[in-house]
Design an enzyme around this catalytic site. Sequence first.
Site, PDB file in Angstrom:
ATOM      1  N   ASN A  99      -2.877   0.569  -7.109  1.00 45.14           N
ATOM      2  CA  ASN A  99      -1.978  -0.568  -7.366  1.00 45.14           C
ATOM      3  C   ASN A  99      -2.675  -1.754  -8.024  1.00 45.14           C
ATOM      4  OD1 ASN A  99      -3.213  -0.671  -4.849  1.00 45.14           O
ATOM      5  ND2 ASN A  99      -1.655  -1.967  -3.969  1.00 45.14           N
TER       6      ASN A  99
ATOM      7  N   LYS B 112     -15.230   5.258  -5.992  1.00 44.24           N
ATOM      8  CA  LYS B 112     -14.288   6.360  -6.230  1.00 44.24           C
ATOM      9  C   LYS B 112     -12.909   5.719  -6.421  1.00 44.24           C
ATOM     10  CE  LYS B 112     -11.371   9.759  -5.427  1.00 44.24           C
ATOM     11  NZ  LYS B 112     -10.214   9.121  -6.112  1.00 44.24           N
TER      12      LYS B 112
ATOM     13  N   GLY C 164      -5.984   1.780   0.882  1.00 47.49           N
ATOM     14  CA  GLY C 164      -5.034   2.819   0.523  1.00 47.49           C
ATOM     15  C   GLY C 164      -4.031   3.032   1.636  1.00 47.49           C
ATOM     16  N   GLY C 165      -3.448   4.211   1.660  1.00 46.88           N
ATOM     17  CA  GLY C 165      -2.425   4.510   2.658  1.00 46.88           C
ATOM     18  C   GLY C 165      -3.024   4.796   4.031  1.00 46.88           C
TER      19      GLY C 165
ATOM     20  N   GLU D  30      -8.393  -1.059   4.727  1.00 44.00           N
ATOM     21  CA  GLU D  30      -7.225  -1.916   4.465  1.00 44.00           C
ATOM     22  C   GLU D  30      -6.082  -0.976   4.138  1.00 44.00           C
ATOM     23  OE1 GLU D  30      -4.411  -3.307   3.124  1.00 44.00           O
ATOM     24  OE2 GLU D  30      -5.421  -4.005   1.294  1.00 44.00           O
TER      25      GLU D  30
ATOM     26  N   CYS E 178       0.182  -3.963  -0.897  1.00 47.90           N
ATOM     27  CA  CYS E 178       0.022  -3.784   0.551  1.00 47.90           C
ATOM     28  C   CYS E 178       0.668  -4.936   1.312  1.00 47.90           C
ATOM     29  CB  CYS E 178      -1.452  -3.666   0.895  1.00 47.90           C
ATOM     30  SG  CYS E 178      -2.452  -4.959   0.180  1.00 47.90           S
TER      31      CYS E 178
ATOM     32  N   GLU F 155       6.083   2.368   5.450  1.00 48.20           N
ATOM     33  CA  GLU F 155       5.735   1.693   4.204  1.00 48.20           C
ATOM     34  C   GLU F 155       6.327   2.457   3.023  1.00 48.20           C
ATOM     35  OE1 GLU F 155       1.556   1.545   2.888  1.00 48.20           O
ATOM     36  OE2 GLU F 155       1.867  -0.589   2.553  1.00 48.20           O
TER      37      GLU F 155
HETATM   38  P1  NDP Z   1      -4.164   7.157  -0.905  1.00 47.03           P
HETATM   39  O1  NDP Z   1      -4.344   6.342   0.295  1.00 47.03           O
HETATM   40  O2  NDP Z   1      -4.178   8.634  -0.733  1.00 47.03           O
HETATM   41  O3  NDP Z   1      -5.291   6.812  -1.999  1.00 47.03           O
HETATM   42  C1  NDP Z   1      -6.238   5.792  -1.893  1.00 47.03           C
HETATM   43  C2  NDP Z   1      -7.572   6.285  -2.381  1.00 47.03           C
HETATM   44  O4  NDP Z   1      -8.099   7.267  -1.471  1.00 47.03           O
HETATM   45  C3  NDP Z   1      -7.528   6.984  -3.737  1.00 47.03           C
HETATM   46  O5  NDP Z   1      -8.686   6.670  -4.474  1.00 47.03           O
HETATM   47  C4  NDP Z   1      -7.518   8.443  -3.348  1.00 47.03           C
HETATM   48  O6  NDP Z   1      -7.961   9.289  -4.355  1.00 47.03           O
HETATM   49  C5  NDP Z   1      -8.507   8.418  -2.212  1.00 47.03           C
HETATM   50  N1  NDP Z   1      -8.474   9.602  -1.356  1.00 47.03           N
HETATM   51  C6  NDP Z   1      -7.483  10.509  -1.177  1.00 47.03           C
HETATM   52  N2  NDP Z   1      -7.851  11.436  -0.281  1.00 47.03           N
HETATM   53  C7  NDP Z   1      -9.103  11.113   0.132  1.00 47.03           C
HETATM   54  C8  NDP Z   1     -10.022  11.679   1.070  1.00 47.03           C
HETATM   55  N3  NDP Z   1      -9.743  12.758   1.782  1.00 47.03           N
HETATM   56  N4  NDP Z   1     -11.205  11.059   1.247  1.00 47.03           N
HETATM   57  C9  NDP Z   1     -11.517   9.945   0.565  1.00 47.03           C
HETATM   58  N5  NDP Z   1     -10.691   9.379  -0.348  1.00 47.03           N
HETATM   59  C10 NDP Z   1      -9.505   9.946  -0.559  1.00 47.03           C
HETATM   60  O7  NDP Z   1      -2.894   6.675  -1.666  1.00 47.03           O
HETATM   61  P2  NDP Z   1      -1.676   7.507  -2.237  1.00 47.03           P
HETATM   62  O8  NDP Z   1      -1.737   7.463  -3.670  1.00 47.03           O
HETATM   63  O9  NDP Z   1      -1.583   8.874  -1.640  1.00 47.03           O
HETATM   64  O10 NDP Z   1      -0.477   6.652  -1.700  1.00 47.03           O
HETATM   65  C11 NDP Z   1       0.150   7.002  -0.487  1.00 47.03           C
HETATM   66  C12 NDP Z   1       0.722   5.791   0.163  1.00 47.03           C
HETATM   67  O11 NDP Z   1      -0.320   4.912   0.544  1.00 47.03           O
HETATM   68  C13 NDP Z   1       1.606   4.946  -0.742  1.00 47.03           C
HETATM   69  O12 NDP Z   1       2.890   5.436  -0.813  1.00 47.03           O
HETATM   70  C14 NDP Z   1       1.537   3.619  -0.056  1.00 47.03           C
HETATM   71  O13 NDP Z   1       2.445   3.585   1.000  1.00 47.03           O
HETATM   72  C15 NDP Z   1       0.134   3.593   0.496  1.00 47.03           C
HETATM   73  N6  NDP Z   1      -0.806   2.805  -0.339  1.00 47.03           N
HETATM   74  C16 NDP Z   1      -1.276   1.643   0.160  1.00 47.03           C
HETATM   75  C17 NDP Z   1      -2.115   0.878  -0.590  1.00 47.03           C
HETATM   76  C18 NDP Z   1      -2.624  -0.431  -0.089  1.00 47.03           C
HETATM   77  O14 NDP Z   1      -2.926  -1.303  -0.875  1.00 47.03           O
HETATM   78  N7  NDP Z   1      -2.793  -0.590   1.202  1.00 47.03           N
HETATM   79  C19 NDP Z   1      -2.512   1.267  -1.932  1.00 47.03           C
HETATM   80  C20 NDP Z   1      -2.013   2.541  -2.346  1.00 47.03           C
HETATM   81  C21 NDP Z   1      -1.191   3.261  -1.574  1.00 47.03           C
HETATM   82  P3  NDP Z   1      -6.903  10.177  -5.177  1.00 47.03           P
HETATM   83  O15 NDP Z   1      -5.889   9.246  -5.707  1.00 47.03           O
HETATM   84  O16 NDP Z   1      -7.753  10.773  -6.214  1.00 47.03           O
HETATM   85  O17 NDP Z   1      -6.324  11.162  -4.208  1.00 47.03           O
END
Ligand code: NDP
Length: 490
Positions: A150, A173, A226-227, A248, A282, A383
């Site tokens: 995002n 990453k 991330g999520g 976060e 977020c 979310e």
């Molecule tokens: P993710 O939480 O899966 O992605 C965040 C990061 O983690 C990406 O770089 C992703 O890589 C990486 N990742 C994925 N799997 C692993 C793993 N096993 N070990 C280490 N790193 C990993 O976000 P999504 O794209 O799946 O989004 C899912 C939901 O998360 C969204 O719908 C939203 O609700 C929430 N979200 C929240 C955010 C925030 O700011 N708090 C930001 C983004 C999403 P890759 O993309 O290559 O899988």
Amino acid sequence: MTRFRNTVNGQPRGGDQWIASLNPFDGEAWAEIPRGTAADADEAVTAAHKAFSSGPWPAMTATARGKLLRRFGDLILRDAEKLAAIEVRDNGKLYAEMLGQLRYIPEWFHYFGGLADKIEGGVLPMDKPEMFAFTKPEPLGVVVAITPWNSPLLLLAWKLAPALAAGCTVVIKPSEFTSCSTLALMELVAEAGFPPGVVNTVTGYGSEIGTALSEHPLVAKLAFTGGDATGTAVYSSAAKGLKHVTLELGGKSPNIIFDDARLEDAVKGAISGIFAASGQTCIAGSRLLVQRSVYEEVAQRVTAFAGTAQMGDPMLDTTQVGPITTVPQRDKVLSYIDMARQEGARCLLGGGRPSRPDLARGWFVEPTIFADVDNSMRIAREEVFGPVLSIIPFEDEDHAVEIANDTIYGLAAGVWTGSTRRAFLMADKLQAGTVWVNTYRAVSFMAPFGGYKKSGIGRESGQAAIREYLQTKTVWINLAEGVSNPFVLR
Ligand code: NDP
């Protein structure tokens, strides 16, 4: 098509396979990034560990490190337009928003660059005669920074600036959906003069390289945004190696409007809380809690305002709502809209994909508003991460607090009121890492940011953030001659 490469130990790294980066506005592939492997992850961590353990980086004074960070910040400011345009092509957010972020990101490097040589240990008062003791902050080691799609560079800056200021080395990453701006940033890392291996990148699918990074024995800390599902997996990996974490993980933030608020401002606050960045933030104020006495009026005013929001090409100044960043995310948002309808929420606006032919190729979802939402509905509990607002009525302060805190999350909350007493009271009672009063979506390099409850662990930004990348060593120096009874605690 542009090909972006990784950087490991200061050298460009391609890959046997490449992943296309798609533009959310037209669905077209516009760039490619390497599809990294577990071996690439190992190489990047090994390079970061070598740079942490030997060579110029550990020998550098904190003052010199600070200068590098400030120079890096200046270079980002110089290239802000270029980097912002890359981010827009990757994530579809508005150019105005991304340029604003890019022009603000340098502040994190200036601030933490300034802080680098101001982190002091202390001389300890000592109860033991002829014993001198002091503490010394030391960097944790190799940090893996995992960033989402995002706001790739902003959320990276929140990790990279304090980590480098502390003297750590870093492997980044980024999300495979939005890696290009991070890879472009690496040119500036080199230009600023960071020694090879201090900052490295490895791109690819989280499912293929995530574990290799987060369980690598040479990694000391994981800094993740991330999520919550992925965050939980990262936390489990960290636990196996007893690694430090900052997590976060998003939220379901309440934005609360009392009937004594300036409603004109509160309505704008509601809009900025959910429709800016198409709700892909977020801190989205996805639950709008409105006092019963002004409920219908606010619902109507927010709907009227949101109804005028211009969807379109995110590069244009006139556009206010861009596409959703990824196809899976768009589908997730649409499924939550269906779910809200089935749960009985009243749809006041939007509710699907726009019908305009010029938007057909993009991954758009209309700004969508549901009224009469009950806090027990899934639309109010999970979310969504999209432009979907749930409006929930409340009776009084206690009721507002009860609804606001009835969530597994605790990232942020907004309060709109004309009463100072009420502002302080709500700030006390809301379970959230950030409470905004008569404003929303404000962040600063000076202000600690992070979650209560399942919104995360640790804080980013502010002076305390550098401590997240440091550990304390206590040094004892015996000034007496001779060693006393070795069988007794000294
Ligand atoms: P993710 O939480 O899966 O992605 C965040 C990061 O983690 C990406 O770089 C992703 O890589 C990486 N990742 C994925 N799997 C692993 C793993 N096993 N070990 C280490 N790193 C990993 O976000 P999504 O794209 O799946 O989004 C899912 C939901 O998360 C969204 O719908 C939203 O609700 C929430 N979200 C929240 C955010 C925030 O700011 N708090 C930001 C983004 C999403 P890759 O993309 O290559 O899988």
